[in-house]
Design a protein around this motif. Structure first.
Motif, PDB file in Angstrom:
ATOM      1  N   GLY A  33       0.813  -1.201   0.000  1.00 56.95           N
ATOM      2  CA  GLY A  33       0.000   0.000   0.000  1.00 56.95           C
ATOM      3  C   GLY A  33       0.846   1.249   0.000  1.00 56.95           C
ATOM      4  O   GLY A  33       2.073   1.191  -0.131  1.00 56.95           O
ATOM      5  N   LEU A  34       0.164   2.364   0.116  1.00 57.08           N
ATOM      6  CA  LEU A  34       0.806   3.668   0.281  1.00 57.08           C
ATOM      7  C   LEU A  34       0.422   4.200   1.653  1.00 57.08           C
ATOM      8  O   LEU A  34      -0.615   3.824   2.200  1.00 57.08           O
ATOM      9  CB  LEU A  34       0.342   4.632  -0.815  1.00 57.08           C
ATOM     10  N   VAL A  35       1.239   5.084   2.187  1.00 59.15           N
ATOM     11  CA  VAL A  35       0.942   5.649   3.500  1.00 59.15           C
ATOM     12  C   VAL A  35      -0.441   6.305   3.466  1.00 59.15           C
ATOM     13  O   VAL A  35      -0.767   7.032   2.543  1.00 59.15           O
ATOM     14  CB  VAL A  35       2.024   6.670   3.894  1.00 59.15           C
ATOM     15  N   HIS A  36      -1.232   6.025   4.491  1.00 59.82           N
ATOM     16  CA  HIS A  36      -2.584   6.558   4.635  1.00 59.82           C
ATOM     17  C   HIS A  36      -3.524   6.131   3.517  1.00 59.82           C
ATOM     18  O   HIS A  36      -4.491   6.812   3.205  1.00 59.82           O
ATOM     19  CB  HIS A  36      -2.557   8.091   4.756  1.00 59.82           C
ATOM     20  N   ARG A  37      -3.233   4.999   2.922  1.00 60.50           N
ATOM     21  CA  ARG A  37      -4.129   4.391   1.925  1.00 60.50           C
ATOM     22  C   ARG A  37      -4.325   2.929   2.313  1.00 60.50           C
ATOM     23  O   ARG A  37      -3.472   2.326   2.961  1.00 60.50           O
ATOM     24  CB  ARG A  37      -3.511   4.481   0.526  1.00 60.50           C
ATOM     25  N   PRO A  38      -5.472   2.333   1.915  1.00 56.62           N
ATOM     26  CA  PRO A  38      -5.708   0.939   2.308  1.00 56.62           C
ATOM     27  C   PRO A  38      -4.728  -0.031   1.665  1.00 56.62           C
ATOM     28  O   PRO A  38      -4.145   0.240   0.630  1.00 56.62           O
ATOM     29  CB  PRO A  38      -7.138   0.683   1.821  1.00 56.62           C
ATOM     30  N   GLN A  39      -4.588  -1.171   2.305  1.00 56.77           N
ATOM     31  CA  GLN A  39      -3.693  -2.211   1.821  1.00 56.77           C
ATOM     32  C   GLN A  39      -4.386  -3.055   0.753  1.00 56.77           C
ATOM     33  O   GLN A  39      -5.583  -3.264   0.794  1.00 56.77           O
ATOM     34  CB  GLN A  39      -3.306  -3.130   2.976  1.00 56.77           C
ATOM     35  N   HIS A  40      -3.559  -3.572  -0.153  1.00 61.43           N
ATOM     36  CA  HIS A  40      -4.041  -4.509  -1.170  1.00 61.43           C
ATOM     37  C   HIS A  40      -3.350  -5.852  -0.921  1.00 61.43           C
ATOM     38  O   HIS A  40      -2.114  -5.904  -0.873  1.00 61.43           O
ATOM     39  CB  HIS A  40      -3.712  -3.993  -2.569  1.00 61.43           C
ATOM     40  N   PHE A  41      -4.143  -6.892  -0.795  1.00 57.80           N
ATOM     41  CA  PHE A  41      -3.617  -8.197  -0.456  1.00 57.80           C
ATOM     42  C   PHE A  41      -3.370  -9.048  -1.701  1.00 57.80           C
ATOM     43  O   PHE A  41      -4.107  -8.973  -2.684  1.00 57.80           O
ATOM     44  CB  PHE A  41      -4.609  -8.953   0.436  1.00 57.80           C
ATOM     45  N   GLY A  42      -2.343  -9.902  -1.607  1.00 53.47           N
ATOM     46  CA  GLY A  42      -2.174 -10.973  -2.576  1.00 53.47           C
ATOM     47  C   GLY A  42      -3.106 -12.126  -2.222  1.00 53.47           C
ATOM     48  O   GLY A  42      -3.864 -12.050  -1.247  1.00 53.47           O
ATOM     49  N   ASP A  43      -3.039 -13.191  -3.007  1.00 55.60           N
ATOM     50  CA  ASP A  43      -3.915 -14.341  -2.772  1.00 55.60           C
ATOM     51  C   ASP A  43      -3.307 -15.391  -1.842  1.00 55.60           C
ATOM     52  O   ASP A  43      -3.905 -16.437  -1.612  1.00 55.60           O
ATOM     53  CB  ASP A  43      -4.317 -14.985  -4.105  1.00 55.60           C
ATOM     54  N   GLY A  44      -2.126 -15.115  -1.322  1.00 59.24           N
ATOM     55  CA  GLY A  44      -1.588 -15.934  -0.255  1.00 59.24           C
ATOM     56  C   GLY A  44      -0.777 -17.135  -0.703  1.00 59.24           C
ATOM     57  O   GLY A  44      -0.857 -17.591  -1.850  1.00 59.24           O
ATOM     58  N   THR A  45       0.016 -17.632   0.231  1.00 58.99           N
ATOM     59  CA  THR A  45       0.728 -18.907   0.089  1.00 58.99           C
ATOM     60  C   THR A  45       0.183 -19.840   1.155  1.00 58.99           C
ATOM     61  O   THR A  45       0.275 -19.528   2.346  1.00 58.99           O
ATOM     62  CB  THR A  45       2.245 -18.730   0.292  1.00 58.99           C
ATOM     63  N   ARG A  46      -0.388 -20.951   0.708  1.00 59.59           N
ATOM     64  CA  ARG A  46      -0.903 -21.940   1.663  1.00 59.59           C
ATOM     65  C   ARG A  46       0.229 -22.897   2.005  1.00 59.59           C
ATOM     66  O   ARG A  46       0.697 -23.658   1.156  1.00 59.59           O
ATOM     67  CB  ARG A  46      -2.090 -22.693   1.078  1.00 59.59           C
ATOM     68  N   LEU A  47       0.681 -22.854   3.238  1.00 66.86           N
ATOM     69  CA  LEU A  47       1.843 -23.619   3.677  1.00 66.86           C
ATOM     70  C   LEU A  47       1.421 -24.764   4.579  1.00 66.86           C
ATOM     71  O   LEU A  47       0.668 -24.554   5.529  1.00 66.86           O
ATOM     72  CB  LEU A  47       2.819 -22.702   4.435  1.00 66.86           C
ATOM     73  N   SER A  48       1.887 -25.947   4.241  1.00 66.99           N
ATOM     74  CA  SER A  48       1.639 -27.128   5.073  1.00 66.99           C
ATOM     75  C   SER A  48       2.976 -27.741   5.444  1.00 66.99           C
ATOM     76  O   SER A  48       3.758 -28.109   4.564  1.00 66.99           O
ATOM     77  CB  SER A  48       0.789 -28.166   4.330  1.00 66.99           C
ATOM     78  N   ILE A  49       3.227 -27.851   6.737  1.00 69.22           N
ATOM     79  CA  ILE A  49       4.461 -28.451   7.237  1.00 69.22           C
ATOM     80  C   ILE A  49       4.102 -29.816   7.841  1.00 69.22           C
ATOM     81  O   ILE A  49       3.326 -29.882   8.801  1.00 69.22           O
ATOM     82  CB  ILE A  49       5.132 -27.561   8.294  1.00 69.22           C
ATOM     83  N   LEU A  50       4.651 -30.862   7.275  1.00 73.97           N
ATOM     84  CA  LEU A  50       4.313 -32.222   7.724  1.00 73.97           C
ATOM     85  C   LEU A  50       5.220 -32.689   8.852  1.00 73.97           C
ATOM     86  O   LEU A  50       6.371 -32.257   8.949  1.00 73.97           O
ATOM     87  CB  LEU A  50       4.407 -33.185   6.543  1.00 73.97           C
TER      88      LEU A  50
END
Lengths: 111, 112
Positions: free
Chosen positions: B95-112
């Motif tokens: 984001g920019l200062v004093h502006r909303p954040q934009h999210f990515g679609d994430g990393t789904r992590l599984s640790i066995l």
């Protein structure tokens, strides 16, 4: 002080009904209150936001109501649609950047 | 539409392995955030950068997690060694200062 409380945890609404999600905060220094919508497998996306100098903001079917004295704000979704089924997060920010998120509300709109 | 890009989208690995997650913020954004999302804890802020400098990493277990921004187009989050309790979805936002954040679609992590 940094916590944002959100209720209900889950909500089921009939198509065409009104969905209402409530949030409460403690820190009066918070100055920006966004709502995010998250679909499965996606990141949260900004839906609508409000600043504490405004009591209500409306964008289409989505309205935020803000009660500064009660330190509460809520999201109203009018004419709820099945496509609105998602998880909704309220958030609060101290400086417009560092956000504290509520725990989320899972909304299901039945056809 | 400009988007925050995260790679990989999914990662499955064994306990003890090093995990590196990458994020390409939206061009021109000067703040980058790393969040972890679990059913139990919700969205937790792990680290926060402004102009590539770390401003807050208090949410991050320091002994195994590290976050860096080697340049303005890349942010990384590393876990070494990984543990099963690290299994979660990790989001990057910009984001920019004093502006909303934009999210990515994430990393789904599984640790066995």
């Amino acid at each position: 002080q940094q916590q944002v409380k959100q209720s209900p945890q889950s909500l089921i609404v009939q198509k065409g009904g009104i969905s209402i999600i409530n949030c409460a905060y403690e820190n009066t220094a918070f100055d920006y209150f966004p709502w995010y919508q998250q679909f499965p497998g996606k990141g949260p996306a900004l839906l609508i936001a409000i600043r504490p100098d405004v009591s209500e903001k409306k964008e289409g079917r989505f309205t935020i109501s803000f009660n500064k004295s009660a330190k509460q704000f809520s999201l109203h979704i009018m004419d709820s649609q099945p496509g609105d089924s998602a998880t909704y997060f309220c958030a609060a920010s101290l400086d417009g950047q560092n956000f504290v998120f509520g725990p989320g509300t899972r909304l299901s709109v039945l056809p | 539409d400009a988007r925050v890009t995260q790679t990989p989208r999914h990662k499955v690995t064994e306990m003890g392995q090093e995990v590196t997650m990458r994020c390409q913020p939206i061009l021109g954004h000067n703040t980058v955030f790393w969040y972890r999302q679990t059913m139990m804890q919700g969205l937790e802020l792990l680290a926060y950068f402004r102009n590539r400098a770390p401003l807050d990493d208090s949410g991050m277990p320091k002994d195994r997690f590290s976050a860096e921004m080697p340049d303005a187009t890349l942010a990384t989050l590393k876990i070494q060694p990984s543990e099963p309790r690290d299994s979660a979805v990790y989001f990057c936002a910009s984001g920019l200062v004093h502006r909303p954040q934009h999210f990515g679609d994430g990393t789904r992590l599984s640790i066995l």
